[in-house]
Structure formats: C-alpha cells, structure tokens
Design an enzyme around this catalytic site. Sequence first.
Site, PDB file in Angstrom:
ATOM      1  N   HIS A  44       0.831  -1.203   0.000  1.00 23.06           N
ATOM      2  CA  HIS A  44       0.000   0.000   0.000  1.00 23.06           C
ATOM      3  C   HIS A  44       0.869   1.258   0.000  1.00 23.06           C
ATOM      4  CE1 HIS A  44      -4.042  -1.756   1.606  1.00 23.06           C
ATOM      5  NE2 HIS A  44      -3.546  -2.449   0.598  1.00 23.06           N
ATOM      6  N   TYR A 173      -8.807   5.402   7.887  1.00 18.42           N
ATOM      7  CA  TYR A 173      -8.880   5.762   9.306  1.00 18.42           C
ATOM      8  C   TYR A 173      -9.904   6.886   9.421  1.00 18.42           C
ATOM      9  CZ  TYR A 173      -4.430   3.316  10.271  1.00 18.42           C
ATOM     10  OH  TYR A 173      -3.443   2.376  10.434  1.00 18.42           O
ATOM     11  N   PRO A 264      -3.273   0.384  19.439  1.00 19.07           N
ATOM     12  CA  PRO A 264      -3.116  -0.178  18.091  1.00 19.07           C
ATOM     13  C   PRO A 264      -3.133   0.827  16.932  1.00 19.07           C
ATOM     14  CG  PRO A 264      -5.299  -0.676  18.967  1.00 19.07           C
ATOM     15  CD  PRO A 264      -4.512  -0.066  20.094  1.00 19.07           C
ATOM     16  N   LYS A 268       1.840  -0.220  15.247  1.00 20.97           N
ATOM     17  CA  LYS A 268       3.279  -0.261  15.520  1.00 20.97           C
ATOM     18  C   LYS A 268       3.743  -1.479  16.338  1.00 20.97           C
ATOM     19  CE  LYS A 268       4.703   3.263  13.319  1.00 20.97           C
ATOM     20  NZ  LYS A 268       4.831   2.786  11.956  1.00 20.97           N
ATOM     21  N   TYR A 356       4.540   6.430   9.788  1.00 21.49           N
ATOM     22  CA  TYR A 356       3.675   5.302   9.443  1.00 21.49           C
ATOM     23  C   TYR A 356       4.468   4.199   8.733  1.00 21.49           C
ATOM     24  CZ  TYR A 356      -0.703   2.932   8.378  1.00 21.49           C
ATOM     25  OH  TYR A 356      -1.715   2.008   8.320  1.00 21.49           O
TER      26      TYR A 356
END
Length: 367
Positions: A44, A173, A264, A268, A356
Amino acid sequence: MILEARSREYCEARVRAGVLEQGTRDVLIEAGVGDRLQAEGLVHGGIHLRFAGEDHRIALGELTGGRTVTVYGQTEVVKDLIAARADSGAPLLFEAEDVELAGVDGDRPVVSYRHAGAAHELRADLVAGCDGFHGVCRRSIPAGILSTWERGYPFAWLGVLAHVAPSTDELIYARHDRGFALHSMRSTEVSRLYLQVAPDEELDSWPDERVWAELRSRLAYDGWTLQEGAVSEKSITPMRSFVAAPMRHGRLFLAGDAAHIVPPTGAKGLNLAVADVTALAEAIEDWYATGSAAGLDGYSERCQRRVWRAQQFSWWMTQMLHVDPGDDEYGHQLALSQLRYLTSSTAAATTLAENYVGLTVSRVSAT
Ligand code: DHB
C-alpha cells in the site's frame, strides 16, 4: 531453544494486526521468511483519513521517497516463522508450562519449565524475553531495577474479520462524532474492520447487524458504499501505552510487548517487536563471533529511541482519531484542526507518512 506457552494451533489462529512497515518487510525477506509475504502481501502506497464528511489520501510513497507498507496479517507472519523454525530442526516447544527464570544476574541463567508432564531445566548463555506483556520474563526482574511509564485510554477497539472483498484499495482511518472506525483488510477477499467502543464493552452487546450499522455511519462518505459479509471473528482489544526500561537485566533481554505496549492506532506493535529482535539478534551474533559485549550493552538504549518514537506516534494517532467521552467541544475542534492541517500541508502529511512507514531499521556495526 524456544519455549511457547500456547499450542501451535492457538498461535496460528490468533488474529492480530496486519500492517508491516517497509523495514519489517525487508528484515523478514532478508531472514528468509518472506516468500509468502512477497506473494500474498498487499503493498500500500497510501492511507485515507476520513472526517467531517471529507476523505483525504496521505500518499505514503510519494512523501517518503518510495517507502510503503505491506498489509499481511501478523497471524501469517507467525505461521511463516513457525514453519521456518520447524524446517531448521532447531527446538520449538509448544505448551511449555510453569516457566521460571533464575540466576539471570550471573553468567549461567537457568530456565525451568514443564513439558508433556516432565520437569526440565535449561542452562543458558542468554535469555530473550519475548513473552508479551503478561509473560514471566519482565516479572522476573527484581523490584527497583525497571522504570515504567504508562497511560490508559477511555476506550477499546472492537475488531471483526469479515469474508467480503474490502470496500477500499487502501486503509481508511475515520474520526466521526460517534467515535473512531478503521477499514483494513487481510486479502482481496477478507476485510478487517475496527470500531472504537467503551473499555468495558461486552461482545454480546455487539451482534453483527449492530457492528455493520455502526461501521456504515462512522465510515460514511458521499458516493461510497461499505460491502458487508459473514463475520468470522470478533474481539475487543484494550488500549494501553506502556514502557519498561532498561530492556536488559544481566543475561535477560526483553523484546516486544514484554517491554512495551502501544495502542493499536498506526499498527506499531509487531513492527517494534521485529525491530527489537533484529537489534538483539545482531548483538548476540556479534557477541558469539567476536566476544564483544558492546552490542548487548547498547541494546536497550538503541531500542528505546524507536520505542519512544512509536509511543509518541501511536498516542498522537489515537488521540487525534478517537472521541474521548470525557473531552469537551474544544478537544474535538483541536482534533479536527489537526486532521485538516495534516491533509492540507505537505510538511504535516510527511510527518505522518514517515512515522507510518517506519524508521529505517539501522544495522549495528561490528566495531
Ligand atoms: C490494522 C490494525 C491497526 O492497528 C492499524 O492501525 C491498521 C490496520 C489491521 O489489523 O489491519
């Protein structure tokens, strides 16, 4: 020698997170356990942030010089690691009971355990405590050695695995007035979805229809439809931030959740554990090859930088995307402003993107 408290079936069925940082992917491939990950993992190059009826893409790849994440379940990573270990012929015992450590202060620590009804004792050079937050290793360190830092959150995640093609190519998200929601996936046929719920929520109060209705309203976006399917797993994940340091006491080295927990949001946990064991494996190899303990002595400090970076990032993502029931309208407006800034400033988006996809897993030099 690997001692595992659970059965192989349990370890291979337990559903966990599913986003591998670029560095985690690289390490697994380098370690020879990346074939299936390369064949089946979904690469992704972006994520979506959805809030206030808007949807914005954060272009992870473009913002980080081509670094990406791979969506591949932790469950699959665990299966691959177990298979590789079994092929190597080196010992891996499942259902080890009553594991206890003694003498980690000296140069011959002893690990005692029961297996298949018999008591055993191992005399070890080193012990790697990779046994999670509730494991025996951290608890074996005498009082007064470890410093700990922690933070709780007034919410938890309800997660479902659904047999339906993901309704999105990339993770979404969402911050909604009713709380956080996340649309993730495990494959082109399996979706993984999460909802913010109260920390004391009972699974019984969340029949599938309620889960889908809540996901539909929190993920809603003009012209977009959420596809629904059969739910095969449903669980509640508590949220906690926790750090214990140093990650070493004598011949015992803590790694992963045994030493630190992140909420969560941002995925990570597994990535930090892989970074810890990568650093530890290099230090151990170095120690056996050269006799130098420099890598082992520097292990905790080396890990702590990344640990705290991930702590800050996970806390930040969590508070920005969740609705704290105790917070006021001012807090809500701050979170929305942060999301607007992230989705309108390249500098702000780059901060999210580079955290990220993860910091580079740096190599320890043999000097
Ligand atoms: C998943 C979990 C996460 O915590 C996250 O931030 C993204 C994805 C997952 O399980 O797919």
